[in-house]
Design an enzyme around this catalytic site. Structure first.
Site, PDB file in Angstrom:
ATOM      1  N   HIS A 134     -10.394   2.803  -0.536  1.00  0.00           N
ATOM      2  CA  HIS A 134     -10.522   2.364   0.855  1.00  0.00           C
ATOM      3  C   HIS A 134     -11.332   1.073   0.839  1.00  0.00           C
ATOM      4  CE1 HIS A 134     -10.145   4.039   5.144  1.00  0.00           C
ATOM      5  NE2 HIS A 134      -8.959   3.969   4.594  1.00  0.00           N
TER       6      HIS A 134
ATOM      7  N   HIS B  76       0.820  -1.209   0.000  1.00  0.00           N
ATOM      8  CA  HIS B  76       0.000   0.000   0.000  1.00  0.00           C
ATOM      9  C   HIS B  76       0.855   1.261   0.000  1.00  0.00           C
ATOM     10  CE1 HIS B  76      -3.853   2.006   0.592  1.00  0.00           C
ATOM     11  NE2 HIS B  76      -3.279   2.772   1.497  1.00  0.00           N
TER      12      HIS B  76
END
Length: 736
Positions: free
Chosen positions: A94, A48
């Site tokens: 998200h 990420h």
């Protein structure tokens, strides 16, 4: 150092680090890391934050143009729109948190992307989103839709930014991993953009905003691993958002920026204090010393490990001009926010973290940030699928019943139930609301407008990643063009499965090549983006979903076009070539029950040539309505234009050279519908012939029904009822 857990292979694995990566850490620092250092490496070297599987391929994206002020690498991209103004925008995912805790996952997704924009010195003016949910019949889908939509609306509405557009789809491949991609757009002075790179030695590093808690610890690491049946247990790693605190943070940040207090600024997003501090130092070629005793906390007894990895929301890190420290503090105190000097820049190029008088971490800063591991993972191309010839596809029902079925399917039905929960007109600058090709937002205090859209067709990307990547960019370009905008730049959100599987990495590489080729051909550079990998549950990956957020400029927002028919008796023109391509079409899937075949090819030269002509018609005032053709094909687009206005249309029969159901529902690319006054039709058709642009008159607006010569007709009111009914009915408990 304090007594900390013993570093074992199990603890290393629990932090998402591979054995070879841990060996690299040992070689890098020459000793066993502390527990806090292990957490820092876990945060900074996960997928990420480090982009370790994708960076090598992202380098091929076109990122430059005369109007690009800042491309990828900062908190958001920046483009020049003239008159000293700049647009700042980015899209981010998200996904994992929103599946576990849909309301909070979605709210913090919106909050995080808003911070990325105002960190650059821009005031947010619009949000968009791209949402992918599982099959409607899946037992969790209703719950996830309800929570995500409420979360997006709850945060955006409270913060005070309109949510003006987006895309929502349903497919069984998202059953175990939904996608929540949030895009934010802001406006700034072109000469007052703020960046993350620290400069100067012994400059104060200041913590701003809300207090630090234990929420979100290892949120970034969770977003770098695939799910299994225990994913519900990861609920504590989901952050909690407060839109009212974020609004205060926005105003305070913009005020101290205007007061010329800021050297560098970084929001605390993924990996929290760790990532923001490392990025500021690494980008500025400086070291950072942090003293965690000064960090404002809302929970007692927090360890250095917890403070460094917390992803509590509504927090910023700044490097301030020393002489402006008191002024900046007064501004933040005025807004009721925490302000604390938590460290200083150093010339050491080391990241040093102290807590309670002990050194908890002492690491080389560049290797944490810019020089994290980089992988060129094995990848295999997706096998080519056969072209499906229209004459081989039997029509299971007549044309009008097929239309009625299609507009009441989950993907093509009205999403009003969703966007009416968002305040899409707050700030008073929304010119075109959700439901059209692109949102149009007025640039305050002037005639300019921005055209904003989010697009991707995942089933195309699965069938042919290269063509699917091209098509995602081309559709964003078309949607901006269809409202009269000049496409300027994109942000991308690349959602894929596990990159350690060669076939998934092949999808990623193929889509990226398609995106790159389309951006070059259309002069539509990539200025920001996000990569979300490991979107899998128990080995089942999502459809490859490279969401494209597009931004375009209108010199005069009052001259934008919309999809609604404007009056009766106008000529309806189909611009672009129609061959009746049924492969991977919604018609083939939802009417014929076949999800197969090669997707439609994208001719980028035709996209550019045809789009430029359509935009010229809109600017000249010749086109009274315009709509690009995409999911569902020609007849679905005509129905949308009719439903938007209440005006029907009398349509000519399909040409003899094309099978009727393929003509009406095929998804050939580079096509638009426009209406022109009857008096202009002949001139426009002649001009198109002269410009070598395919253009055919297919009907006339008028009446209250869609009527096809030689076929049945259907009242527009009947279509609208079906179009508007599915989603409210489903969310109200009706069978999927």
């Amino acid at each position: 150092m304090r007594n900390e857990p013993q570093i074992t292979p199990e603890l290393v694995a629990a932090h998402g680090l591979k054995p070879d990566e841990y060996e690299r850490i040992l070689k890098l620092i020459g000793r066993e890391p502390t527990f806090t250092e292990l957490g820092i490496f876990s945060a900074m070297w996960n997928e990420h934050c480090s982009y370790k599987s994708s960076r090598i391929h992202l380098k091929g994206l076109p990122t430059k143009a005369p109007w690009v002020i800042q491309g990828p690498g900062e908190n958001a991209g920046v483009i020049d729109i003239g008159d000293g103004q700049a647009v700042v925008f980015k899209m981010e995912s998200h996904n994992h948190p929103s599946y576990i805790e849909p309301y909070q996952g979605a709210t913090t997704g919106v909050g995080g992307i808003l911070r990325d924009v105002f960190t650059m010195g821009a005031r947010p003016i619009a949000c968009l989103n791209a949402l992918s949910f599982g099959a409607p019949e899946h037992p969790k889908t209703r719950h996830l839709v309800s929570g995500v939509v409420a979360g997006i609306g709850g945060y955006g509405n409270s913060f005070g930014v309109p949510t003006v557009g987006g895309q929502t789809r349903f497919h069984t491949r998202y059953d175990g991993n939904i996608l929540v991609n949030a895009m934010a757009v802001g406006l700034a002075d072109a000469d007052k953009i703020f960046y993350a790179a620290a400069s100067g030695v012994n400059m104060p590093i200041v913590y701003l905003g809300s207090k630090t808690g234990r929420d979100g610890i290892h949120g970034a690491s969770m977003a770098s691993a695939e799910f299994d049946d225990s994913s519900e247990e990861k609920r504590p790693t989901v952050q909690v958002g407060d839109p009212f605190a974020e609004k205060l943070l926005l105003e305070a940040c913009l005020e101290i920026m205007a007061a010329d207090c800021v050297i560098a600024i970084q929001d605390m997003g993924a990996a929290g204090l760790t990532c923001s501090a490392v990025e500021m130092g690494a980008k500025g070629d400086l070291g950072v010393d942090l003293d965690l005793d000064s960090v404002p906390t809302r929970e007692t007894g927090m360890s250095a490990y917890e403070m460094m990895l917390s992803e509590s929301q509504e927090r910023m890190l700044m490097v301030l001009k020393p002489e402006k420290e008191k002024e900046a503090e007064a501004i933040f105190r005025k807004w009721g926010l925490d302000f604390a000097v938590v460290g200083y820049t150093t010339p050491s190029k080391r990241f040093v973290v102290k807590h309670g008088g002990d050194v908890m971490a002492d690491l080389p800063i560049k290797e944490l940030g810019d020089e994290a591991p980089l992988y060129d993972r094995p990848h295999v191309a997706s096998p080519a699928l056969p072209v499906i010839h229209a004459r081989e596809v039997k029509a299971p029902m007549a044309i009008i019943p097929a239309l009625e079925k299609l507009i009441a399917t989950p993907d093509l039905c009205s999403k009003r139930w969703i966007w009416e929960q968002y305040d899409h007109v707050i700030l008073g600058n929304t010119v075109q609301r959700p439901g059209g090709d692109a949102a149009v937002v007025r640039v305050q205090d002037g005639p300019k407008g921005l055209a904003l859209t989010v697009d991707v067709t995942p089933r195309y990307c699965e069938a042919d990643p290269f063509e699917g990547g091209k098509q995602a960019v081309a559709e964003a370009w078309r949607n901006i063009t269809a409202v009269g905008g000049r496409p300027l730049a994109i942000t991308d959100n690349l959602n894929f499965g596990n990159p350690e599987r060669p076939e998934i990495m092949g999808q990623f590489v193929g889509c990226l090549k398609g995106i790159s080729e389309a951006c070059r051909a259309l002069d539509f550079p990539v200025v920001s983006g996000n990569v979300s990998l490991y979107n899998e549950t128990n080995g089942r990956a999502i459809l490859p979903t490279p969401s494209i957020g597009g931004v375009g400029l209108l010199d005069d927002f009052t001259k934008s076009a919309s999809i609604a028919f404007k009056t009766e008796g106008e000529a309806i023109l189909l611009i672009g070539e129609t061959h009746g391509w049924l492969g991977q079409s919604v018609y083939l899937r939802d009417v014929c029950g076949r999800e197969e075949g090669a997707p439609p090819p994208v001719d980028l030269a035709a996209e550019k040539r045809i789009g430029d002509v359509v935009r010229g018609m809109i600017h000249a005032g010749t086109a009274t309505a315009a709509h690009d053709l995409s999911d569902g094909g020609l007849l679905v687009a005509l129905a949308e234009m009719a439903m938007a206005s209440g005006i029907g249309a009398r349509l000519l029969a399909a040409p003899a050279s094309i099978v009727p159901h393929a003509y009406w529902f095929g998804e050939d690319q580079a096509r638009y519908l426009v209406t022109v006054p009857e008096t202009e039709a002949g001139r426009v058709l002649a001009k198109m012939r002269g410009a070598n642009v395919p253009c055919t008159r297919i009907g006339t607006t008028g009446g209250t029904a869609l009527a096809i010569a030689g076929e049945a007709s259907v009242e527009v009111a009947t279509l609208r009822t079906r179009f508007e009914s599915w989603l409210p009915g489903y969310m109200g408990g009706a069978a999927a």
